[in-house]
Design a protein around this motif. Sequence first.
Motif, mmCIF file in Angstrom:
data_model
loop_
_atom_site.group_PDB
_atom_site.id
_atom_site.type_symbol
_atom_site.label_atom_id
_atom_site.label_comp_id
_atom_site.label_asym_id
_atom_site.label_seq_id
_atom_site.Cartn_x
_atom_site.Cartn_y
_atom_site.Cartn_z
ATOM 1 N N ASP A 1 0.620 -1.224 -0.462
ATOM 2 C CA ASP A 1 0.207 0.240 -0.117
ATOM 3 C C ASP A 1 0.965 0.979 -0.182
ATOM 4 O OD1 ASP A 1 -2.250 -1.619 -0.323
ATOM 5 O OD2 ASP A 1 -3.112 -0.925 2.425
ATOM 6 N N ARG A 2 0.324 2.158 -0.539
ATOM 7 C CA ARG A 2 1.485 3.822 -0.501
ATOM 8 C C ARG A 2 1.846 4.237 0.449
ATOM 9 N NH1 ARG A 2 -0.500 8.783 -4.279
ATOM 10 N NH2 ARG A 2 0.938 10.423 -3.385
ATOM 11 N N ASN A 3 0.234 4.237 1.540
ATOM 12 C CA ASN A 3 0.764 4.669 2.625
ATOM 13 C C ASN A 3 1.500 3.901 3.881
ATOM 14 O OD1 ASN A 3 -1.281 3.195 3.406
ATOM 15 N ND2 ASN A 3 -2.718 4.635 3.667
ATOM 16 N N TRP A 4 2.242 3.377 3.630
ATOM 17 C CA TRP A 4 2.441 2.233 4.334
ATOM 18 C C TRP A 4 3.832 2.483 4.759
ATOM 19 C CZ3 TRP A 4 2.178 -3.710 2.270
ATOM 20 C CH2 TRP A 4 1.362 -4.145 2.831
ATOM 21 N N PHE A 5 4.904 3.785 3.758
ATOM 22 C CA PHE A 5 6.131 4.087 3.753
ATOM 23 C C PHE A 5 6.436 5.487 3.809
ATOM 24 C CE2 PHE A 5 6.140 0.105 1.470
ATOM 25 C CZ PHE A 5 8.043 -0.373 1.199
ATOM 26 N N ALA A 6 7.161 5.834 4.788
ATOM 27 C CA ALA A 6 7.364 7.320 5.247
ATOM 28 C C ALA A 6 7.726 8.383 4.243
ATOM 29 C CB ALA A 6 8.420 6.947 6.078
ATOM 30 N N THR A 7 6.946 9.462 4.447
ATOM 31 C CA THR A 7 7.730 10.138 3.994
ATOM 32 C C THR A 7 8.585 10.934 4.137
ATOM 33 O OG1 THR A 7 5.732 11.485 5.058
ATOM 34 C CG2 THR A 7 4.702 10.056 3.329
ATOM 35 N N GLY A 8 9.206 11.190 5.668
ATOM 36 C CA GLY A 8 10.298 11.639 5.932
ATOM 37 C C GLY A 8 10.794 11.294 6.648
ATOM 38 N N ASN A 9 12.228 11.643 7.149
ATOM 39 C CA ASN A 9 12.874 11.103 8.663
ATOM 40 C C ASN A 9 13.781 10.426 8.314
ATOM 41 O OD1 ASN A 9 12.838 11.665 11.637
ATOM 42 N ND2 ASN A 9 12.444 9.814 11.108
ATOM 43 N N PHE A 10 14.264 10.249 6.785
ATOM 44 C CA PHE A 10 15.483 9.262 6.878
ATOM 45 C C PHE A 10 16.741 9.784 6.074
ATOM 46 C CE2 PHE A 10 16.773 5.519 4.597
ATOM 47 C CZ PHE A 10 16.774 4.535 5.483
ATOM 48 N N HIS A 11 16.994 9.379 5.537
ATOM 49 C CA HIS A 11 18.461 9.986 5.258
ATOM 50 C C HIS A 11 18.886 9.650 3.693
ATOM 51 C CE1 HIS A 11 19.855 5.744 7.201
ATOM 52 N NE2 HIS A 11 20.289 5.676 6.378
ATOM 53 N N GLY A 12 19.720 10.340 3.041
ATOM 54 C CA GLY A 12 20.086 10.134 1.814
ATOM 55 C C GLY A 12 20.329 11.731 0.889
ATOM 56 N N GLN A 13 21.347 11.373 0.595
ATOM 57 C CA GLN A 13 21.546 12.613 -0.649
ATOM 58 C C GLN A 13 21.716 12.038 -1.831
ATOM 59 O OE1 GLN A 13 23.968 15.493 1.530
ATOM 60 N NE2 GLN A 13 23.373 14.546 3.344
ATOM 61 N N TRP A 14 22.168 13.282 -3.253
ATOM 62 C CA TRP A 14 23.258 13.015 -3.893
ATOM 63 C C TRP A 14 24.221 13.932 -3.927
ATOM 64 C CZ3 TRP A 14 19.182 13.745 -8.809
ATOM 65 C CH2 TRP A 14 17.709 12.188 -9.078
ATOM 66 N N TYR A 15 25.679 13.479 -3.949
ATOM 67 C CA TYR A 15 26.582 14.618 -3.573
ATOM 68 C C TYR A 15 26.747 14.892 -5.100
ATOM 69 C CZ TYR A 15 26.784 11.018 0.411
ATOM 70 O OH TYR A 15 26.757 10.362 1.219
ATOM 71 N N ALA A 16 27.033 16.227 -4.850
ATOM 72 C CA ALA A 16 28.072 17.901 -5.423
ATOM 73 C C ALA A 16 28.817 17.201 -5.115
ATOM 74 C CB ALA A 16 27.355 18.459 -5.187
#
Length: 479
Positions: A271-286
């Motif tokens: 279900d789409r709403n099983w996954f968080a929308t924030g409070n994790f981590h991750g970037q694309w590095y410049a």
Amino acid sequence: MTDDRGDRTRVLLTGATGNWGRAALREFSKRADRMTVLAFAMPTDRDRAALAEFDGMENLEVAWGDLTDAAAVAACVRRIDIVLHVGAIVSPLADEQPELAHRVNVGSMRNIIAAVKALPDPAAVAVVGVGTVAQTGNRNPPHHWGRVGDPIRVSQFDEYGQSKVVAERLLVDSGLPKWAQLRQTGIFHPGMLEIRDPIMTHSPFGAVMEWVSAEDSARLLANVCEPDVPDEFWGGIYNIGGGDGWRLANWELQTAIGGAMGVRDIRRWYDRNWFATGNFHGQWYADSDRLEEIVPFRRDTFDDALDRAIAAAPASVRSAGRVPAWIVKHLVMKPLTRKPRGTMHAIARRDEAEIAAHFGSFEAWEAIGDWSTFEDPQPSRMPTLLDHGYDEHTPPPEWTSHDYATVAAHRGGALLTTRFQRGDIASPLTWCCGFDHEFAASPRLVLTGGHWCPACVTDVAGYARQAERNTFLAQVVDA
């Protein structure tokens, strides 16, 4: 730098039984003519089984012990030329047992630093520390491009990230003559395809990660032990990343893995709403290309690593697409989301703190909607840089009191030290944050590393309040 078996660099590798550590041992086994490895590992059945693969490795010796045992660590440090400190308690175990995570992750760094300082010549042993992308926390689009020097900002309930912030501070301001700090991103390895833990639900579909393969990461570790590593590498903090082809949105990663397993529509598993929308981590590095320029290590493409992972996976994983989707959804994934630390566990218990962290609010979770309104995330591939609060074109040896005052003001605080030697970026100065917490930190830690008040960084729930006084942090507080 010699040992009793010839003119070979002697390497102490902690964390040798993990995915990255074992990949490193495989890489070191190819360099037996010029490197020996002392692998530090816990004397457990699990660790012994993990190292059984290397029983015939000619240039490997295992030291069985505990990283929190200062004497055991010191005994190893006296025998080597370089420490690769990969060992740590990582998530999800770190989040389940935060006291253990801090005891091991912080205590081990203290022990290594103390052991090197106790040597007759501390400059004879280099220390490479390993941090994490989790130190800079959630960076959802449009704040998804990052670099070393961005605000240290850990997601809520992420004790692994918090412990690594402390360990990095210790190393950068240790006063050791020869060190480097590597912030590791997500490592793509075959075992990822078999992860079944509620932490899976913490990763927002619309967020990003610049991944790297376990093999390339292993090559990096071995390469920093080579004698031709440029002097400029030492004393630096670096983001490890695979580069442009490894910059994926989390949804892109989900669909790629699912497609490789023969799953035609991964949406039928969730279900789409099983996954968080924030409070994790991750970037694309410049800035991840900088490390590649100094110590080249990249060979893999994402497709290479995915093909290897599928080839190494059990038949049940390789044929997952043949299993009716409703079985995976209702008998595997749905129960997983309802375990402790799963997002739906928080919803079912109406845990306001966890719900706020993952979704913003219960009402925001209710408003997520179903798959009919979902659009594939398309984060901008044009790098954008945060303002670090000073002229970054100024070489560090030329930093002045004006630079330090400007940086402190950008963070809502002040520099309290009034006298210091220009050009000395390594000695700690005294600062004050916007909430009157006084702390010691070197200009390098603050300006280059993005660190600030150690008390405030642990007050994760207070980041929004801090941002009212801290313009530097305010750039990402809503990310």
